[in-house]
Scaffold this active site. Structure first.
Site, PDB file in Angstrom:
ATOM      1  CE  LYS A 174      -1.874   2.880   2.562  1.00 47.03           C
ATOM      2  NZ  LYS A 174      -1.868   4.040   1.648  1.00 47.03           N
ATOM      3  N   GLY A 227       6.925   4.958   7.899  1.00 49.13           N
ATOM      4  CA  GLY A 227       6.081   6.150   7.970  1.00 49.13           C
ATOM      5  C   GLY A 227       6.241   6.828   9.315  1.00 49.13           C
ATOM      6  CB  THR A 229       6.570   7.982  15.594  1.00 47.58           C
ATOM      7  OG1 THR A 229       7.924   7.915  15.119  1.00 47.58           O
ATOM      8  CG2 THR A 229       6.491   7.329  16.958  1.00 47.58           C
ATOM      9  N   GLY A 232       2.892   4.224  13.129  1.00 41.96           N
ATOM     10  CA  GLY A 232       3.617   3.001  13.512  1.00 41.96           C
ATOM     11  C   GLY A 232       3.115   2.446  14.838  1.00 41.96           C
ATOM     12  CD  GLU A 249      13.344   0.758   8.976  1.00 44.64           C
ATOM     13  OE1 GLU A 249      13.858   1.772   9.483  1.00 44.64           O
ATOM     14  OE2 GLU A 249      13.914  -0.337   8.910  1.00 44.64           O
ATOM     15  CB  CYS A 283      13.053   9.003   8.063  1.00 46.87           C
ATOM     16  SG  CYS A 283      14.100   7.949   7.054  1.00 46.87           S
ATOM     17  CD  GLU A 380       9.888  12.937  11.116  1.00 44.17           C
ATOM     18  OE1 GLU A 380       8.742  12.514  11.353  1.00 44.17           O
ATOM     19  OE2 GLU A 380      10.769  12.261  10.580  1.00 44.17           O
TER      20      GLU A 380
END
Ligand code: NAD
Length: 484
Positions: A174, A227, A229, A232, A249, A283, A380
């Protein structure tokens, strides 16, 4: 290469059952493709087709060198369409053409590396404790889900598809909502390679619907996710419910550290590349810069002077260094984070304001005057924004570098190998670059510590992550067990 308007479900190209996805060129804002996106029905069909394909002897019983041949053929097809793929990805993501060419080459290299890795993957003959042979072997998981972000789609896709196929699995991919085109183009090449149908499905669609359906599907035995956090963490929670392995990741806020003895010419080039390449949408961007107080003013003055000269422009221009951000909405989000930095008391040393006119541009921006615990230093930004902090003492530096929920990467600039080694071992980061930055080898494991992720991609760990381990005891004695 015409952008696809259909999706790949279990070996068949068809309109998806989800809403239409519009994807636009961020340099112009113009819509370049409309895709009949995937829905949850497509997920069910893709998983069913994947289950059939992995159980079929045409795939299940292939010898390693035969399976490797498929991966090598995909690599050749990617190389053969390299320029088209790079241009398509530049149109879809805004990225500079030099960068997308490198990403396409890296995707081909990833398929070749995992073709070699699968041919050299060995089990183990372990010491036995009786009249039997003990072995440990690696087997495919079955159907795996691969969920990727928008910032480097073809490279992220290849990093999951290649090792998963190499290990004998089927993959349901995806891609991100904003950038589905190159993933679909890769799907076409995989179809053209003659890979048995059903082994790869490409399902662009909404993360919370299609991505979530893939993660929750009982027929999916592992998910590999790249993607943010927060996403995730949500995927990890579902994986915990299912007792399913997951690779994550995730994000980063990576420190770059400049000691006073460093080669400052190298520092300036390395720091600028580390944060402003990919327009900071990386990232591993070196987004927190710690500079020793003795050279702080000089380094900052040189960075500001050179940042102002970086060529900001459309991705299709080979001279462009800082291309548009992926969408206007993302550019506005970056701009809002710089405004918040101002509210936190930041000095804006350069950049800091989106230009007027079309295109999702944002200029290279350097901030300082903030504490490491400010939101700007902790969150981020995922844009071309560098925040600089001075340091004087090594222990304090290490404490501040590690005072982050993230632990993805770190850069160290010094001529003293002892300092470099000492600090490299103390910093909590999955990758440390010393006197270089953002360099990669597909043979070298990559992944994060702390909230930057779980598991490793690339290297031998990269293929093992798509296997299940099995121990086999083979009895050698002709006597019955001492039981009856
Ligand atoms: P994101 O988390 O919003 O989306 C990533 C993917 O997950 C997309 O395909 C999205 O559709 C899907 N998704 C969203 N919600 C989901 C859900 N509930 N269930 C399943 N799938 C879902 O991230 P993004 O904005 O696309 O990408 C930027 C982020 O990715 C940044 O945080 C960046 O640091 C990170 N990233 C990490 C690495 C790494 O290797 N560590 C590499 C690139 C990007």
């Amino acid at each position: 290469m015409q952008p696809a308007d259909e999706i790949l479900v279990g070996g068949k190209w068809r309109g998806g059952s989800g809403p239409v996805i519009e994807t636009a060129d961020p340099a112009t804002g113009q819509v370049i493709a409309r895709i009949h996106g995937a829905g949850v029905d497509d997920v069910a069909d893709a998983v069913r087709a994947g289950q059939r394909a992995v159980a079929d002897p045409a795939w299940r019983d292939l010898l390693p060198h035969e399976r490797a041949r498929y991966l090598a053929r995909i690599a050749d097809l990617v190389d053969g369409h390299a320029e088209d793929l790079a241009r398509l990805q530049t149109a879809d993501t805004g990225k500079s053409i030099n960068e997308t060419r490198a990403l396409v080459a890296s995707a081909a290299g990833t398929f070749r590396y995992f073709a070699a890795a699968l041919e050299t993957l060995e089990g183990a003959l372990t010491p036995s404790r009786g009249p039997y042979l003990t072995m440990s072997v690696h087997e495919p998981i079955g159907v795996v889900g691969a969920i990727t972000p928008w910032n480097s789609p073809i490279a992220s896709d290849a990093q999951k598809i290649a090792p998963a196929l190499a290990a004998g699995n089927a993959v349901v991919l995806k891609p991100a909502e904003w950038t589905p085109l190159v993933s679909l183009a890769l799907g076409r090449l995989v179809t053209d390679s003659g890979l048995p149908p059903g082994l790869l499905s490409v399902l662009p669609g909404e993360g919370r619907v299609v991505g979530d359906a893939i993660v929750r599907h009982p027929g999916v035995g592992k998910v590999s996710f790249t993607g943010g956090t927060a996403t995730g963490r949500a995927i990890g929670a579902v994986a915990a419910e299912k007792i399913m392995p997951v690779s994550l990741e995730l994000g980063g806020k990576s420190p770059t550290i400049v000691f006073p003895d460093a080669d400052l010419d190298q520092v300036v080039a390395g720091v600028l590349f580390g944060i402003f390449s990919s327009s900071g949408q990386s990232c591993i961007a070196g987004s927190r810069l710690f500079v020793h107080a003795d050279v702080y003013d000089e380094v900052l003055a040189r960075l500001v002077e050179r940042a102002g000269k970086l060529r900001v422009g459309p991705g299709v221009d080979p001279a462009t260094q800082v291309a548009p951000l992926v969408t206007h909405a993302h550019r506005d989000r970056v701009a809002a984070m710089v405004d918040r930095a101002r509210d936190e008391g930041a000095r804006v040393l350069c950049g800091g304001r989106a230009p007027d006119g079309p295109g999702a541009y944002y200029p290279p921006t350097i901030l300082d005057g903030l504490d490491n615990d400010s939101a700007t230093c902790q969150e981020e930004i995922f844009g071309p924004v560098l925040v600089a902090l001075p340091f004087a003492d090594e222990d304090d530096l290490v404490a501040r570098a590690n005072a982050s929920v993230y632990g993805l990467a770190c850069g160290i600039w010094t001529r003293d190998y002892r300092t470099a080694w000492r600090v490299a071992r103390r910093v909590e980061a999955g990758t440390v670059w010393i006197n270089t930055y953002k360099q990669f080898s597909v043979s070298t494991p990559f992944g994060g510590m702390k909230e930057s992720g779980l598991g490793r991609e690339k290297g031998r760990e990269g293929i093992l992550a798509y296997t299940r381990q099995k121990s086999v005891y083979l009895g050698l004695s002709e006597d019955p067990l001492p039981w009856a």
